[in-house]
Write an enzyme that holds these catalytic residues in place. Sequence first.
Site, mmCIF file in Angstrom:
data_model
loop_
_atom_site.group_PDB
_atom_site.id
_atom_site.type_symbol
_atom_site.label_atom_id
_atom_site.label_comp_id
_atom_site.label_asym_id
_atom_site.label_seq_id
_atom_site.Cartn_x
_atom_site.Cartn_y
_atom_site.Cartn_z
ATOM 1 N N ASP A 39 1.253 -0.519 4.232
ATOM 2 C CA ASP A 39 2.250 -1.074 3.320
ATOM 3 C C ASP A 39 2.174 -0.445 1.931
ATOM 4 O O ASP A 39 1.168 0.120 1.533
ATOM 5 C CB ASP A 39 2.066 -2.589 3.199
ATOM 6 C CG ASP A 39 0.685 -2.961 2.677
ATOM 7 O OD1 ASP A 39 -0.303 -2.384 3.168
ATOM 8 O OD2 ASP A 39 0.597 -3.813 1.780
ATOM 9 N N GLU A 40 3.258 -0.586 1.208
ATOM 10 C CA GLU A 40 3.349 -0.313 -0.233
ATOM 11 C C GLU A 40 2.806 1.063 -0.633
ATOM 12 O O GLU A 40 2.059 1.200 -1.598
ATOM 13 C CB GLU A 40 2.642 -1.414 -1.028
ATOM 14 C CG GLU A 40 3.300 -2.772 -0.876
ATOM 15 C CD GLU A 40 2.650 -3.860 -1.712
ATOM 16 O OE1 GLU A 40 3.376 -4.772 -2.146
ATOM 17 O OE2 GLU A 40 1.425 -3.814 -1.912
#
Length: 857
Positions: free
Chosen positions: A541-542
């Site tokens: 993620d991210e």
Amino acid sequence: MIVRTVLLLSVALFASVGSLAQPLSDAQLKAFAAQTEWRFAVVSNIGEDGPEARIRLHNRSDVALPEGTGDWRLYFHSVRRVSDTTVSGLHLTHVQGDLHRVAPTEDFPGLAPGESLELFYEPSSAMAAYTDFMPRAFIHRPGSEPVVFANTDTEDMSRFVDVFDREAQQRRSAQDQVPIATAERRYERNRAIHSQRVSDQAVRQRIIPKPLSLETHWGSATLSPDWTIHYAGRLSSEADYLAEQLSTLFDAEFPRAADHESVSGPRISLRVASEDTDLPEQAESYRLEIDDDQIRITGRDNAGAFYGLQSLLKLLPATMDSDSVTLPNLTVLDAPRAGWRGMHYDMGRNFHGQAVTLRLIEQMGRYKLNKLHLHLTEDEGWRLEIPGLPELTEVGGERCFDPEETDCLLTQLGTGPHKSGSGNGYYTRDDFIEILEYAAARHIEVIPEIDMPGHARAAIKSMDARYRRLMATEQPEAARQYLLSHPEDTSDYMTVQNYTDNSIDVCLDSSYAFVDKVMYELQQMYRDAGLKLNIFHMGGDEVGKGSWTASPACRDLIAEREGIAGVADLKPYFVSRVAALAKKRGLALAGWEDGLMYDANNPFNRSQFDNDRVIANAWDNIWEWGVADRAYRLANAGYEVVLSHGTHLYFDHPYEAHPEERGYYWATRYTDTRKVFGYMPEHLYANADTTRNGAPIDNLEALVGRALPPLKQPDNILGIQGQVWTETIRTPEQLERMVYPRLLALAERAWHRAEWEGDSSSAEARAREFAVFARTLAERELPRLAEAGVQAYLAPPGARWENGQLQVNTALPGLTVEVSTNSLDWQAFQAPVSAEQAPVMLRTRLDNNASRSTRLD
């Protein structure tokens, strides 16, 4: 960006400072930090120029900071990034992550004893809670040990954060519609629960999570240590567990006998009947029968038998005041709604130790949760010993002030400059094996997460340290074996958590050697625990936008590799290679939703992964952002999905909208136990209640401006999972208050499908059911948690003046309210209390556990 610096003359004139123009000595540095008061404050969140905050230094020491350019530096932690700027002789710089530096320039006028300095700055977003600030600010000069400002070396935030007593401080923006919790507002909210009539019998027989059916019969059984646990051989572990729980409760041993031995007298029978047609067909189902001198627990499988004995234990009191307990004759028939009933625990940000992890596992087992997702690595820490890669824990498991990051990671999240600060540590290999064994005995599968390619700063810096160590001993090939970054990569990016260097270089073969090494060592730990690793969670993620844009290795890969035409192809390339490594080792692959998507709406092509299972945690459901349908998009695209939604299932968010509540509030202003209880896994869009600003949502499609995709492959929704992220959680006690009692509401929804759930949910039916649940928490389950060493969160009470008399209530009916007129002497509330005694302070209490206090004027 505006930063203002103000010097406030109070006691001494500054004419005497010239004599102290020499660099500060170690003794002066220590004296200054010990006696100078450092305070943060929010000025306003709703000004025209955005949020404004302030740092105030009141020099109560006899040491002056000399005018002009000096070699001293101030450091503070702020998760809200402040842009680099110079004002009034002070240069404020963002260092990395949450660490910021303040340095004097030639224009700095100095700070004499008795004077105060105020530094006004604009954080990147609103700061509406004490825990938006971090402890352990410090001062440092080259050649000296850094020294923490004494008043910030604490978890009592009021010692270094000014009070939030104005609306401009408490609201997140001018658009914020969420009212701040007060005694009066709580009273009104709690009235809905207290208006429900709940019988004592309903509470005594309420099992959490609620079973499919519970039918009482005539008669009763009197359970005592005279009873024998009679068990099928395959259930010896479950029998040992039951015996231990009963022996602890009754303070006496319960005899055990395998079912090939004959026994006489009353007995608890444990057996598995996989072909029993009277049991629900699902795995983990069970039947519990209490009948005079027999208690029979029959499971569809071992897990079902374990959950049956947990239901039996729920019918017993938390503590005993006699040597026996009488139970009604009854039959419970039960099965879970979902196969994945999970809890995610992030110890990557802040490590809390093995003991609290084992307590979490114990409570998960008691409430029939079966998946523990351990977030073992982060930018701020690597928390698992990996044989052959000692730097991962020697460097990556510790934070301190080491700008070169050879001895530790750069301090973050309020750790301060020393390794003795909060958040440091890791599981040894033996610790982790013990965790696996402990979880397996409670039918909990542990899913390890190694977060990458983003959120990987701890791994990257650890492997950089390993590289330097081996290069110093002239071992270049070994040094490069597990390198995760290219020394000539100048990619420019800034992540959500304000890092510029936390993305693994996905174009280096050494990155995949590292991944394979970690997978191998994880598999060996599971094998040594007598288990099999089934799922490898890669995070994903991210990832910072701009990662790899200036990596020489990626430039070469794009030029040479067919199918990789540009930087946008690199993340799916990375995931495919990690998936292939997992496939080779017989593992399913899991990741956070955005780690498996090209953009906000389009998942990677599922067919590019050969793994039988690819699992996505769907977390980002900010309704007004238009991404809440990702869970359905991923499921429809062939991914298995675990609902992990931020608006209802993130336990790092506050329990109520109040500055004294701990936690972030990016997904929703607050998430209390009632909101978790009301989550409807099978009716995703019906959970859309309010926007982040608190505006009611009447029509979700109208809000996002497009049609919302239906769920076409419901079998791909595996279940639900709670999350606790720990940026603001530095101690085990803080952790457990954030998790409990919300974990019990999570377990309720993961296990039991309520009749009131639906696209048009019945608020009245939900309120009736929650009233029983809430009383059961207060009277039975919170005392049970306390006996297990867990101090759960207690909400402050509601209160109001009515006809000049004090009226009080609690969020969980049955808890005690205490009253004080001086915040020192507390007494249990007893009417009448007259308004003439106002203001009064109130708090909720359960035995040795008390809520924070609330004021009623």
